[in-house]
Design a protein around this motif. Structure first.
Motif, PDB file in Angstrom:
ATOM      1  N   ASN A 142       0.820  -1.212   0.000  1.00 39.70           N
ATOM      2  CA  ASN A 142       0.000   0.000   0.000  1.00 39.70           C
ATOM      3  C   ASN A 142       0.857   1.266   0.000  1.00 39.70           C
ATOM      4  N   VAL A 143       1.900   1.258  -0.853  1.00 38.30           N
ATOM      5  CA  VAL A 143       2.758   2.446  -1.034  1.00 38.30           C
ATOM      6  C   VAL A 143       3.008   2.635  -2.528  1.00 38.30           C
ATOM      7  N   PRO A 144       3.294   3.864  -2.955  1.00 34.89           N
ATOM      8  CA  PRO A 144       3.640   4.076  -4.360  1.00 34.89           C
ATOM      9  C   PRO A 144       5.025   3.522  -4.680  1.00 34.89           C
ATOM     10  N   ILE A 145       5.277   3.284  -5.949  1.00 39.44           N
ATOM     11  CA  ILE A 145       6.578   2.761  -6.374  1.00 39.44           C
ATOM     12  C   ILE A 145       7.709   3.695  -5.975  1.00 39.44           C
ATOM     13  N   SER A 146       7.453   5.003  -5.998  1.00 36.31           N
ATOM     14  CA  SER A 146       8.505   5.943  -5.608  1.00 36.31           C
ATOM     15  C   SER A 146       8.989   5.677  -4.187  1.00 36.31           C
ATOM     16  N   THR A 147       8.118   5.235  -3.308  1.00 39.18           N
ATOM     17  CA  THR A 147       8.520   4.893  -1.945  1.00 39.18           C
ATOM     18  C   THR A 147       9.409   3.661  -1.939  1.00 39.18           C
ATOM     19  N   LEU A 148       9.062   2.670  -2.758  1.00 40.37           N
ATOM     20  CA  LEU A 148       9.904   1.475  -2.867  1.00 40.37           C
ATOM     21  C   LEU A 148      11.305   1.821  -3.347  1.00 40.37           C
ATOM     22  N   LEU A 149      11.424   2.905  -4.126  1.00 41.81           N
ATOM     23  CA  LEU A 149      12.705   3.299  -4.712  1.00 41.81           C
ATOM     24  C   LEU A 149      13.480   4.266  -3.832  1.00 41.81           C
ATOM     25  N   GLY A 150      12.963   4.582  -2.662  1.00 36.77           N
ATOM     26  CA  GLY A 150      13.709   5.415  -1.739  1.00 36.77           C
ATOM     27  C   GLY A 150      13.095   6.754  -1.430  1.00 36.77           C
ATOM     28  N   GLY A 151      12.025   7.126  -2.144  1.00 33.57           N
ATOM     29  CA  GLY A 151      11.344   8.366  -1.796  1.00 33.57           C
ATOM     30  C   GLY A 151      11.184   9.315  -2.958  1.00 33.57           C
ATOM     31  N   ARG A 152      10.053   9.995  -2.975  1.00 29.28           N
ATOM     32  CA  ARG A 152       9.698  10.933  -4.044  1.00 29.28           C
ATOM     33  C   ARG A 152      10.249  12.326  -3.719  1.00 29.28           C
ATOM     34  N   ARG A 153      10.930  12.939  -4.678  1.00 28.65           N
ATOM     35  CA  ARG A 153      11.471  14.285  -4.512  1.00 28.65           C
ATOM     36  C   ARG A 153      10.493  15.362  -4.971  1.00 28.65           C
ATOM     37  N   ARG A 154       9.533  14.991  -5.792  1.00 29.19           N
ATOM     38  CA  ARG A 154       8.640  15.985  -6.396  1.00 29.19           C
ATOM     39  C   ARG A 154       7.312  15.338  -6.743  1.00 29.19           C
ATOM     40  N   ASP A 155       6.242  16.121  -6.721  1.00 34.05           N
ATOM     41  CA  ASP A 155       4.920  15.637  -7.113  1.00 34.05           C
ATOM     42  C   ASP A 155       4.547  16.059  -8.524  1.00 34.05           C
ATOM     43  N   THR A 156       5.315  16.995  -9.081  1.00 32.94           N
ATOM     44  CA  THR A 156       5.149  17.382 -10.484  1.00 32.94           C
ATOM     45  C   THR A 156       6.523  17.368 -11.148  1.00 32.94           C
ATOM     46  N   ALA A 368       3.541  20.806 -16.871  1.00 34.72           N
ATOM     47  CA  ALA A 368       4.111  19.818 -15.960  1.00 34.72           C
ATOM     48  C   ALA A 368       3.229  18.579 -15.858  1.00 34.72           C
ATOM     49  N   TYR A 369       3.886  17.453 -15.621  1.00 37.30           N
ATOM     50  CA  TYR A 369       3.182  16.216 -15.293  1.00 37.30           C
ATOM     51  C   TYR A 369       2.740  16.254 -13.833  1.00 37.30           C
ATOM     52  N   LEU A 370       1.537  15.779 -13.586  1.00 36.13           N
ATOM     53  CA  LEU A 370       1.072  15.495 -12.243  1.00 36.13           C
ATOM     54  C   LEU A 370       1.264  14.006 -12.004  1.00 36.13           C
ATOM     55  N   LEU A 371       2.077  13.657 -11.003  1.00 33.11           N
ATOM     56  CA  LEU A 371       2.358  12.256 -10.738  1.00 33.11           C
ATOM     57  C   LEU A 371       1.138  11.566 -10.145  1.00 33.11           C
ATOM     58  N   PRO A 372       0.914  10.327 -10.538  1.00 33.70           N
ATOM     59  CA  PRO A 372      -0.240   9.605  -9.983  1.00 33.70           C
ATOM     60  C   PRO A 372      -0.044   9.317  -8.501  1.00 33.70           C
ATOM     61  N   THR A 373      -1.138   9.356  -7.759  1.00 37.07           N
ATOM     62  CA  THR A 373      -1.103   8.997  -6.348  1.00 37.07           C
ATOM     63  C   THR A 373      -1.723   7.618  -6.179  1.00 37.07           C
ATOM     64  N   GLY A 374      -1.582   7.069  -4.993  1.00 33.41           N
ATOM     65  CA  GLY A 374      -2.101   5.727  -4.748  1.00 33.41           C
ATOM     66  C   GLY A 374      -0.970   4.721  -4.711  1.00 33.41           C
ATOM     67  N   SER A 375      -1.312   3.467  -4.476  1.00 29.81           N
ATOM     68  CA  SER A 375      -0.291   2.435  -4.318  1.00 29.81           C
ATOM     69  C   SER A 375       0.200   1.934  -5.668  1.00 29.81           C
ATOM     70  N   GLY A 376       1.395   1.368  -5.660  1.00 25.85           N
ATOM     71  CA  GLY A 376       1.982   0.857  -6.895  1.00 25.85           C
ATOM     72  C   GLY A 376       2.192   1.956  -7.906  1.00 25.85           C
ATOM     73  N   LEU A 377       1.799   1.702  -9.149  1.00 27.78           N
ATOM     74  CA  LEU A 377       1.912   2.696 -10.208  1.00 27.78           C
ATOM     75  C   LEU A 377       0.990   3.891  -9.980  1.00 27.78           C
ATOM     76  N   GLY A 378      -0.119   3.653  -9.309  1.00 26.59           N
ATOM     77  CA  GLY A 378      -1.134   4.687  -9.155  1.00 26.59           C
ATOM     78  C   GLY A 378      -2.114   4.732 -10.305  1.00 26.59           C
ATOM     79  N   VAL A 379      -1.927   3.885 -11.295  1.00 22.19           N
ATOM     80  CA  VAL A 379      -2.862   3.779 -12.417  1.00 22.19           C
ATOM     81  C   VAL A 379      -3.060   2.302 -12.753  1.00 22.19           C
ATOM     82  N   GLU A 380      -4.168   2.023 -13.420  1.00 20.99           N
ATOM     83  CA  GLU A 380      -4.438   0.700 -13.966  1.00 20.99           C
ATOM     84  C   GLU A 380      -5.118   0.869 -15.315  1.00 20.99           C
ATOM     85  N   PRO A 381      -5.022  -0.123 -16.199  1.00 24.72           N
ATOM     86  CA  PRO A 381      -5.789  -0.044 -17.440  1.00 24.72           C
ATOM     87  C   PRO A 381      -7.276  -0.212 -17.156  1.00 24.72           C
ATOM     88  N   THR A 382      -8.097   0.484 -17.904  1.00 26.50           N
ATOM     89  CA  THR A 382      -9.541   0.306 -17.770  1.00 26.50           C
ATOM     90  C   THR A 382      -9.958  -0.984 -18.480  1.00 26.50           C
TER      91      THR A 382
END
Length: 394
Positions: A142-156, A368-382
């Protein structure tokens, strides 16, 4: 933290082909045609492209019932990448823990390295699986991939507009102005379709957008090194931000000659897949901007390449290719953890239209890109995307 136990029970692949009215890079030129397989060859760089947005999705299911999604470079002959996953990679990782993504990546790389498969379709297939494993692990934790990689520096992340798919210089300048009015500060044009002249297009764009917009050019591997140096030197007069891919990707010596013979940054790397391919270019100072394409590298190699770029005091500006958005989300997640990241490529003619095929809040607006929130990638295919799933006979 206790060990994660969520054994992989199933790996599935889906070729996706989304129709589009105007092919990638713009309208067909004289002498270009779509063949019976749906491909066209661009005369400007002698490279084959699909007439649709074609890609390969990877679905990895854990024993928990959670699903991880991946996507890899499937622009041409996606049957090859699909077969590698279905026949080789998928069966091998059944029972493995997706939290061991890096170890699994190394193990899968080892399977075929002695047979010479340390690039090409094999590594593309590995990239798709790798992304899916990170997505599944993020969902379990229940964490985003950025957390698995050590932490997010930016949200955009600042986005540069890639491509001006219009027929004439005047139309491309008008389109560039539209993007500037929307808040974008960087624009790249494609030499492969600069039929009225690369210098002429650069001059017209600079006059149109003014002095404060970063203008880049993708030279699409068109030139010999001395030719590229001469051309880029002329483009420098118009305050070129970077030149991309001036010589053939296998021409390491030529890449280094160009990098050392020009006064602007040279950008390379979209076609490279591993640190083994990047390392000699780092050592030769063959570029100053590194462009990993996560559909080729996967997350494991992308991060290693980005951190190696940091060690060599180079900037990372990730490449973006045809995607329904799954590996774009992976690229944004991974890129958000890197330090020297002035831009991320924005393939507007692909990204915007295909957002409808993913869930989540990923987007790109006002430069700017808005990074997806939520766990994992933060997106899924419909579910709707699977109406574009195809079975193509060879």
């Amino acid at each position: 933290m206790p060990n994660i136990v969520d054994a992989i029970v199933r790996v599935e692949t889906f070729i996706i082909s989304i129709p589009r009215e105007v092919p990638y890079l713009g309208p067909l030129k004289e002498g270009e045609a779509i063949n019976e397989r749906g491909y066209l060859v661009r005369k400007g760089n002698r490279t084959i492209y699909p007439s649709t947005d074609m890609t390969l999705l990877v679905k990895v299911t854990g024993e928990s019932g959670k699903v991880g999604w991946g996507e890899c470079y499937g622009i041409v002959a996606p049957e090859a990448t699909k077969a590698i996953i279905d026949d080789v990679l998928g069966p091998v990782i059944i029972g493995r823990d997706p939290a061991d993504a890096v170890v699994i990546h190394e193990d899968l790389y080892d399977l075929m390295r002695v047979r010479g498969f340390f690039g090409g379709f094999y590594l593309d297939a590995l990239a798709g699986v790798d992304i899916a494993l990170y997505d599944l692990t993020g969902k379990v934790l229940n964490v985003p991939i950025s957390t698995l990689l050590g932490g997010r520096r930016r949200d955009t992340i600042p986005a540069y507009v890639s491509g001006l798919p219009r027929a004439t210089i005047k139309e491309r300048c008008d389109l560039a102005l539209e993007w500037v009015s929307k808040g974008y500060k960087g624009i790249k044009f494609a030499a492969a379709v600069s039929d009225e002249g690369i210098i002429a297009e650069m001059a017209a764009l600079r006059e149109a957008v003014g002095p404060d917009i970063d203008l880049m050019v993708d030279l699409h591997w068109k030139f010999e090194a001395a030719e590229a140096i001469r051309l880029i030197r002329r483009l420098e007069a118009y305050n070129l931000y970077f030149a991309e891919a001036p010589v053939q990707p296998e021409n390491l010596e030529g890449q280094a000659r160009v990098a050392n013979g020009i006064g602007v940054p040279l950008a390379l790397g979209e076609e490279l897949r591993t640190t083994y391919e990047f390392r000699p270019r780092f050592e030769a100072r063959a570029m100053s901007i590194v462009q990993p394409e996560i559909g080729h590298t996967g997350i494991t190699e992308f991060i290693q390449i980005g951190r190696m770029a940091q060690a060599f005091h180079m900037n990372t500006i990730p490449h973006a290719s045809i995607s329904i958005g799954i590996f774009m989300a992976a690229s944004l997640q991974a890129a958000s953890t890197l330090q020297n990241l002035p831009y991320h490529e924005y393939q507007h003619s692909i990204f915007d239209r295909n957002l409808a095929h993913t869930t989540g809040n990923m987007g790109c607006a006002q430069g700017a890109y808005l990074l997806p929130t939520g766990s994992g990638l933060g997106v899924e295919p419909t579910e709707e995307i699977f109406r574009y799933a195809v079975r193509r006979s060879i």
